[in-house]
Design an enzyme around this catalytic site. Sequence first.
Site, PDB file in Angstrom:
ATOM      1  N   TRP A  99       0.804  -1.463  -0.416  1.00 15.73           N
ATOM      2  CA  TRP A  99       0.018  -0.148  -0.729  1.00 15.73           C
ATOM      3  C   TRP A  99       1.289   1.087   0.098  1.00 15.73           C
ATOM      4  O   TRP A  99       0.681   2.141  -0.797  1.00 15.73           O
ATOM      5  CB  TRP A  99      -0.998  -0.021   1.492  1.00 15.73           C
ATOM      6  CG  TRP A  99      -2.241  -0.834   1.134  1.00 15.73           C
ATOM      7  CD1 TRP A  99      -1.572  -1.718   1.962  1.00 15.73           C
ATOM      8  CD2 TRP A  99      -3.589  -1.706   0.025  1.00 15.73           C
ATOM      9  NE1 TRP A  99      -2.913  -3.123   1.549  1.00 15.73           N
ATOM     10  CE2 TRP A  99      -3.332  -2.448   0.629  1.00 15.73           C
ATOM     11  CE3 TRP A  99      -3.431  -0.792  -0.931  1.00 15.73           C
ATOM     12  CZ2 TRP A  99      -4.786  -3.050  -0.364  1.00 15.73           C
ATOM     13  CZ3 TRP A  99      -4.261  -1.337  -1.554  1.00 15.73           C
ATOM     14  CH2 TRP A  99      -4.997  -2.279  -1.582  1.00 15.73           C
ATOM     15  N   ASP A 166      -1.557   6.508   6.183  1.00 14.42           N
ATOM     16  CA  ASP A 166      -2.380   5.988   5.649  1.00 14.42           C
ATOM     17  C   ASP A 166      -2.987   5.584   6.804  1.00 14.42           C
ATOM     18  O   ASP A 166      -2.011   4.512   7.091  1.00 14.42           O
ATOM     19  CB  ASP A 166      -1.928   5.651   4.261  1.00 14.42           C
ATOM     20  CG  ASP A 166      -3.251   4.343   4.398  1.00 14.42           C
ATOM     21  OD1 ASP A 166      -3.581   3.797   4.905  1.00 14.42           O
ATOM     22  OD2 ASP A 166      -3.087   3.123   2.266  1.00 14.42           O
ATOM     23  N   LYS A 190     -11.803  -1.821   7.681  1.00 14.95           N
ATOM     24  CA  LYS A 190     -10.807  -2.344   7.960  1.00 14.95           C
ATOM     25  C   LYS A 190     -11.486  -2.610   9.892  1.00 14.95           C
ATOM     26  O   LYS A 190     -11.693  -3.379  10.086  1.00 14.95           O
ATOM     27  CB  LYS A 190      -9.587  -2.356   8.180  1.00 14.95           C
ATOM     28  CG  LYS A 190      -8.918  -1.786   7.148  1.00 14.95           C
ATOM     29  CD  LYS A 190      -9.217  -2.907   6.035  1.00 14.95           C
ATOM     30  CE  LYS A 190      -8.279  -3.254   4.419  1.00 14.95           C
ATOM     31  NZ  LYS A 190      -7.172  -2.507   4.317  1.00 14.95           N
TER      32      LYS A 190
HETATM   33  C1  LIG Z   1      -7.031  -2.143   2.668  1.00 19.59           C
HETATM   34  C2  LIG Z   1      -5.832  -1.264   2.381  1.00 19.59           C
HETATM   35  C3  LIG Z   1      -5.579  -0.190   1.388  1.00 19.59           C
HETATM   36  C4  LIG Z   1      -7.048   0.352   0.111  1.00 19.59           C
HETATM   37  O1  LIG Z   1      -8.186   0.621   0.779  1.00 19.59           O
HETATM   38  P1  LIG Z   1      -8.590   0.423  -0.532  1.00 19.59           P
HETATM   39  O2  LIG Z   1     -10.355   1.512   0.195  1.00 19.59           O
HETATM   40  O3  LIG Z   1      -9.027  -0.349  -1.109  1.00 19.59           O
HETATM   41  O4  LIG Z   1      -8.532   1.322  -1.691  1.00 19.59           O
HETATM   42  C5  LIG Z   1      -5.215   0.915   1.618  1.00 19.59           C
HETATM   43  N1  LIG Z   1      -4.264   1.389   2.248  1.00 19.59           N
HETATM   44  C6  LIG Z   1      -3.897   0.650   3.604  1.00 19.59           C
HETATM   45  C7  LIG Z   1      -2.604  -0.190   5.183  1.00 19.59           C
HETATM   46  C8  LIG Z   1      -5.240  -0.855   3.610  1.00 19.59           C
HETATM   47  O5  LIG Z   1      -4.628  -1.141   5.029  1.00 19.59           O
END
Ligand SMILES: *Cc1c(COP(=O)(O)O)cnc(C)c1O
Length: 356
Positions: A99, A166, A190
Amino acid sequence: MKKHNFNAGPSILPREVIEKTAQAVLDFENDGLSILEISHRAKNFQPVIDEAVALFKELLNIPEGYSVIFLGGGASLQFCMIPFNFMEKKAAYLNTGVWAKKAQKEAKGFGEVVEVASSADANYTFIPKDFTIPSDADYFHITTNNTIYGTELQKDLDSPVPLIADMSSDIFSRPVDVSKYGVIYGGAQKNLGPAGVTFVIIKDELLGKVSRYIPTMLDYRTHIKEGSMFNTPPVLPIYTSLLTLKWLKEQGGIQAIEKKNIAKAELLYNAIDNSKMFVGTASKEDRSRMNICFVMQEKYRDLEADFMKFATSKGMVGIKGHRSVGGFRASCYNALPIESVQALVDCMAEFEKNNA
Ligand SMILES: *Cc1c(COP(=O)(O)O)cnc(C)c1O
């Protein structure tokens, strides 16, 4: 049979949140209409957004001068919105996983990207510690929890330039000093709600500094100004996220949930460390509380499929590791009860006793 939901995302939500969502889909606030068929500008929906923003600020202790908005497009859209809004010439990125790398790739389209450090050569089993953040960068981007590899940066870093994080997979799992960040963002699916909504926490004074044209929908100022209502927001995912935030507050807030998360993680990591059959993949000092990754020791490796079958027969769901790590991954988000972790630990012990 009782299912123990270790899915990595979308993932487990509190049962009562799901039941209340189901009720709102049938009849929202006893008004005779489903939440799916009312205007996002209806009198009884505005309070949903307002309350969600207020709970974000309360639970995360967000200081004055920050805005909270809800957008579509997933965390992945933020990978390009961040450089669009904040990068004039140069940005710094810490490469700690897939990511993080994807975020970095998007930024390259906007200017110079400095990768301050990377653990790619070690298949992202640790988080690099020795690096220098260039003081002339427009911002420094990190991924606090690496969902696929099971590593987590639990400390709020000091950065000479605005810190952008993020936090898709560890938001609300532990206290965060928001004042140290310029932006915190993440997909809801999540630890917060269903897929379809992305939260962004932004320090207002960082906006309006780049010289490029920003398309209206990609400009954070548009959504801040309109209170996440510039266009139709993801109504249902926002409502469910609000219910999760209320649930979290009832649990005693972030301090209380962090204690539970520590207990769950210790239970499973201790079982892994005391096992002759299983072994953790992430470097110990960087272990994530949210995503716990482990494989079988070399000599038992061909038993992985058997364990998978055995665990499934005991009600374990979603424990298959990501294809880039292999083995197993137990995601232990806020809503996962410790009883489920105990069930997994028991299941591992029973399998080991029968097969080692
Ligand atoms: C799941 C995840 C993403 C992607 O998220 P989307 O909403 O599917 O774009 C990005 N960064 C992290 C750390 C993730 O766990």
